[in-house]
Design a protein around this motif. Structure first.
Motif, PDB file in Angstrom:
ATOM      1  N   PHE A 136       0.818  -1.205   0.000  1.00 25.09           N
ATOM      2  CA  PHE A 136       0.000   0.000   0.000  1.00 25.09           C
ATOM      3  C   PHE A 136       0.854   1.259   0.000  1.00 25.09           C
ATOM      4  CE2 PHE A 136      -2.609  -3.300   2.184  1.00 25.09           C
ATOM      5  CZ  PHE A 136      -3.416  -3.546   1.094  1.00 25.09           C
ATOM      6  N   CYS A 137       0.206   2.377  -0.304  1.00 16.93           N
ATOM      7  CA  CYS A 137       0.929   3.617  -0.545  1.00 16.93           C
ATOM      8  C   CYS A 137       0.032   4.800  -0.199  1.00 16.93           C
ATOM      9  CB  CYS A 137       1.342   3.665  -2.020  1.00 16.93           C
ATOM     10  SG  CYS A 137       2.277   5.116  -2.492  1.00 16.93           S
ATOM     11  N   ARG A 138       0.612   5.806   0.448  1.00 10.94           N
ATOM     12  CA  ARG A 138      -0.173   6.968   0.876  1.00 10.94           C
ATOM     13  C   ARG A 138      -0.334   8.010  -0.220  1.00 10.94           C
ATOM     14  NH1 ARG A 138       3.291   7.983   6.284  1.00 10.94           N
ATOM     15  NH2 ARG A 138       4.873   7.280   4.800  1.00 10.94           N
ATOM     16  N   TRP A 139       0.492   7.958  -1.262  1.00 12.73           N
ATOM     17  CA  TRP A 139       0.464   9.019  -2.272  1.00 12.73           C
ATOM     18  C   TRP A 139       0.034   8.515  -3.657  1.00 12.73           C
ATOM     19  CZ3 TRP A 139       3.811   7.732  -6.148  1.00 12.73           C
ATOM     20  CH2 TRP A 139       4.856   6.868  -5.825  1.00 12.73           C
ATOM     21  N   MET A 140      -0.283   7.255  -3.780  1.00 12.39           N
ATOM     22  CA  MET A 140      -0.614   6.647  -5.056  1.00 12.39           C
ATOM     23  C   MET A 140      -2.039   6.103  -5.047  1.00 12.39           C
ATOM     24  SD  MET A 140       0.042   5.577  -8.124  1.00 12.39           S
ATOM     25  CE  MET A 140       1.782   5.996  -8.217  1.00 12.39           C
ATOM     26  N   SER A 141      -2.752   6.274  -6.164  1.00 11.83           N
ATOM     27  CA  SER A 141      -4.070   5.665  -6.342  1.00 11.83           C
ATOM     28  C   SER A 141      -3.874   4.205  -6.750  1.00 11.83           C
ATOM     29  CB  SER A 141      -4.850   6.414  -7.419  1.00 11.83           C
ATOM     30  OG  SER A 141      -6.072   5.772  -7.677  1.00 11.83           O
ATOM     31  N   ILE A 142      -4.477   3.297  -5.988  1.00 12.46           N
ATOM     32  CA  ILE A 142      -4.316   1.862  -6.230  1.00 12.46           C
ATOM     33  C   ILE A 142      -5.657   1.271  -6.633  1.00 12.46           C
ATOM     34  CG2 ILE A 142      -3.722  -0.359  -5.175  1.00 12.46           C
ATOM     35  CD1 ILE A 142      -1.892   1.170  -3.265  1.00 12.46           C
ATOM     36  N   VAL A 143      -5.609   0.392  -7.633  1.00  5.45           N
ATOM     37  CA  VAL A 143      -6.791  -0.396  -7.957  1.00  5.45           C
ATOM     38  C   VAL A 143      -6.484  -1.857  -7.625  1.00  5.45           C
ATOM     39  CG1 VAL A 143      -7.737   1.134  -9.707  1.00  5.45           C
ATOM     40  CG2 VAL A 143      -6.095  -0.604 -10.389  1.00  5.45           C
ATOM     41  N   PHE A 144      -7.481  -2.536  -7.096  1.00  4.19           N
ATOM     42  CA  PHE A 144      -7.369  -3.943  -6.748  1.00  4.19           C
ATOM     43  C   PHE A 144      -8.221  -4.726  -7.746  1.00  4.19           C
ATOM     44  CE2 PHE A 144      -6.970  -1.389  -2.908  1.00  4.19           C
ATOM     45  CZ  PHE A 144      -5.762  -1.838  -2.393  1.00  4.19           C
ATOM     46  N   ILE A 145      -7.556  -5.448  -8.622  1.00  5.37           N
ATOM     47  CA  ILE A 145      -8.263  -6.241  -9.622  1.00  5.37           C
ATOM     48  C   ILE A 145      -8.447  -7.644  -9.047  1.00  5.37           C
ATOM     49  CG2 ILE A 145      -8.211  -7.138 -11.976  1.00  5.37           C
ATOM     50  CD1 ILE A 145      -6.580  -4.670 -12.751  1.00  5.37           C
ATOM     51  N   GLU A 146      -9.691  -8.001  -8.816  1.00  2.00           N
ATOM     52  CA  GLU A 146     -10.018  -9.225  -8.087  1.00  2.00           C
ATOM     53  C   GLU A 146     -10.594 -10.276  -9.037  1.00  2.00           C
ATOM     54  OE1 GLU A 146     -11.721  -6.504  -4.354  1.00  2.00           O
ATOM     55  OE2 GLU A 146     -13.037  -7.795  -5.529  1.00  2.00           O
ATOM     56  N   LEU A 147     -10.295 -11.523  -8.759  1.00  2.72           N
ATOM     57  CA  LEU A 147     -10.938 -12.637  -9.451  1.00  2.72           C
ATOM     58  C   LEU A 147     -11.700 -13.459  -8.417  1.00  2.72           C
ATOM     59  CD1 LEU A 147     -11.372 -14.264 -12.076  1.00  2.72           C
ATOM     60  CD2 LEU A 147      -9.349 -15.607 -11.449  1.00  2.72           C
ATOM     61  N   TRP A 148     -12.970 -13.671  -8.687  1.00  2.00           N
ATOM     62  CA  TRP A 148     -13.844 -14.422  -7.792  1.00  2.00           C
ATOM     63  C   TRP A 148     -14.310 -15.704  -8.481  1.00  2.00           C
ATOM     64  CZ3 TRP A 148     -15.672 -12.675  -2.897  1.00  2.00           C
ATOM     65  CH2 TRP A 148     -15.210 -11.399  -2.531  1.00  2.00           C
ATOM     66  N   HIS A 149     -14.401 -16.763  -7.696  1.00  3.80           N
ATOM     67  CA  HIS A 149     -15.055 -17.994  -8.140  1.00  3.80           C
ATOM     68  C   HIS A 149     -16.357 -18.094  -7.358  1.00  3.80           C
ATOM     69  CE1 HIS A 149     -15.193 -22.657  -8.376  1.00  3.80           C
ATOM     70  NE2 HIS A 149     -15.822 -22.117  -9.399  1.00  3.80           N
ATOM     71  N   ARG A 150     -17.436 -17.770  -8.041  1.00  5.72           N
ATOM     72  CA  ARG A 150     -18.734 -17.609  -7.389  1.00  5.72           C
ATOM     73  C   ARG A 150     -18.607 -16.589  -6.260  1.00  5.72           C
ATOM     74  NH1 ARG A 150     -18.443 -23.205  -8.705  1.00  5.72           N
ATOM     75  NH2 ARG A 150     -19.889 -23.672 -10.413  1.00  5.72           N
ATOM     76  N   ASP A 151     -18.746 -16.985  -5.002  1.00 10.49           N
ATOM     77  CA  ASP A 151     -18.671 -16.010  -3.912  1.00 10.49           C
ATOM     78  C   ASP A 151     -17.356 -16.095  -3.151  1.00 10.49           C
ATOM     79  OD1 ASP A 151     -19.080 -18.461  -2.722  1.00 10.49           O
ATOM     80  OD2 ASP A 151     -20.702 -17.800  -1.393  1.00 10.49           O
ATOM     81  N   LYS A 152     -16.329 -16.676  -3.777  1.00 12.41           N
ATOM     82  CA  LYS A 152     -15.032 -16.846  -3.119  1.00 12.41           C
ATOM     83  C   LYS A 152     -13.962 -16.044  -3.850  1.00 12.41           C
ATOM     84  CE  LYS A 152     -11.655 -20.338  -1.664  1.00 12.41           C
ATOM     85  NZ  LYS A 152     -11.303 -21.785  -1.666  1.00 12.41           N
ATOM     86  N   LEU A 153     -13.243 -15.193  -3.110  1.00 11.87           N
ATOM     87  CA  LEU A 153     -12.127 -14.445  -3.688  1.00 11.87           C
ATOM     88  C   LEU A 153     -10.943 -15.387  -3.876  1.00 11.87           C
ATOM     89  CD1 LEU A 153     -10.894 -11.627  -4.441  1.00 11.87           C
ATOM     90  CD2 LEU A 153     -10.108 -11.508  -2.057  1.00 11.87           C
TER      91      LEU A 153
END
Length: 236
Positions: A136-153
């Protein structure tokens, strides 16, 4: 700041390289606080720098130049047949979500990934402080690209978001789904996100040709690598 090295730099101590054990690693570290913005960091990415936590750095090793930045030309990218086959495995029951906020599910998944996949590495044993200070970073915009299998990350690609590019910081996934080639799948998801948002590049970090673990990065083309401060087309 222009497309030149900043004037305020620090040099770390030497320590054993985590990728080439026979080599000693040393880092250039940005000390100028004016460089710590998404726009200026994007310029530094083009000069071979990276981010770890809040810190911007670049390898500056005493007797080795194996690390070369690599970036995918997102707007020109076309998946290979192999990549299409991998993606087609995820048609039923799998879906991608893009989040701008960390979820509570992330750390348990990270902990499982490090424990089962990287117990011989410098990040083992994992802990919450290490996880937060690395990703993580205090000065940068971060996107979290997630892959889910049904309701499980099952996978998360932590990705820096800049005006004209994305930078892949780290991907972790559920080792129970290893057969799905999730490392490659998440790069495809990052490239797709970049294309959707009109980004030019997806930076994949450093490529070391003699390191088997990194060879997958050269399979995403067209791409360029930084060789002696010049971006050159990747030859497969």
């Amino acid at each position: 700041m222009t497309e030149h090295f900043p004037s305020k730099l620090g040099l770390s101590q030497q320590f054993s390289c985590s990728y080439l054990p026979e080599q000693q690693e040393q880092l250039l570290v940005i000390l100028d606080p004016n460089c710590y913005t998404p726009e200026r960091f994007e310029q530094l990415l083009a000069l071979g720098f990276r981010r770890s936590g809040d810190q911007i750095y670049r390898p500056h090793c005493p007797s080795c130049s194996a690390c070369q930045s690599i970036r995918v030309l997102a707007k020109q990218f076309t998946p290979s047949r192999s990549q299409k086959r991998k993606r087609n495995k995820l048609k039923h029951g799998y879906h991608v979500i893009v989040s701008h906020d960390e979820r509570p599910e992330y750390y348990p998944l990270y902990e499982k990934y490090i424990t089962q996949r990287h117990s011989d590495g410098s990040m083992y044993p994992p802990n919450k402080l290490q996880y937060e200070s690395f990703l993580f970073c205090r000065w940068m915009s971060i996107v979290f690209i997630e892959l889910w299998h049904r309701d499980k990350l099952i996978a998360v690609a932590v990705t820096d978001d800049m005006p004209h590019s994305l930078s892949a910081i780290y991907t972790f996934f559920d080792p129970d789904y290893e057969s799905l080639s999730l490392g490659s799948i998440m790069i495809l998801a990052q490239i797709e996100h970049a294309t959707k948002h009109d980004k030019h590049y997806v930076y994949l970090g450093y490529q070391i040709d003699s390191c088997q673990k990194m060879r997958y990065k050269t399979q995403f083309t067209p791409a360029e690598r930084l060789v002696k401060d010049t971006w050159k087309k990747v030859d497969l």
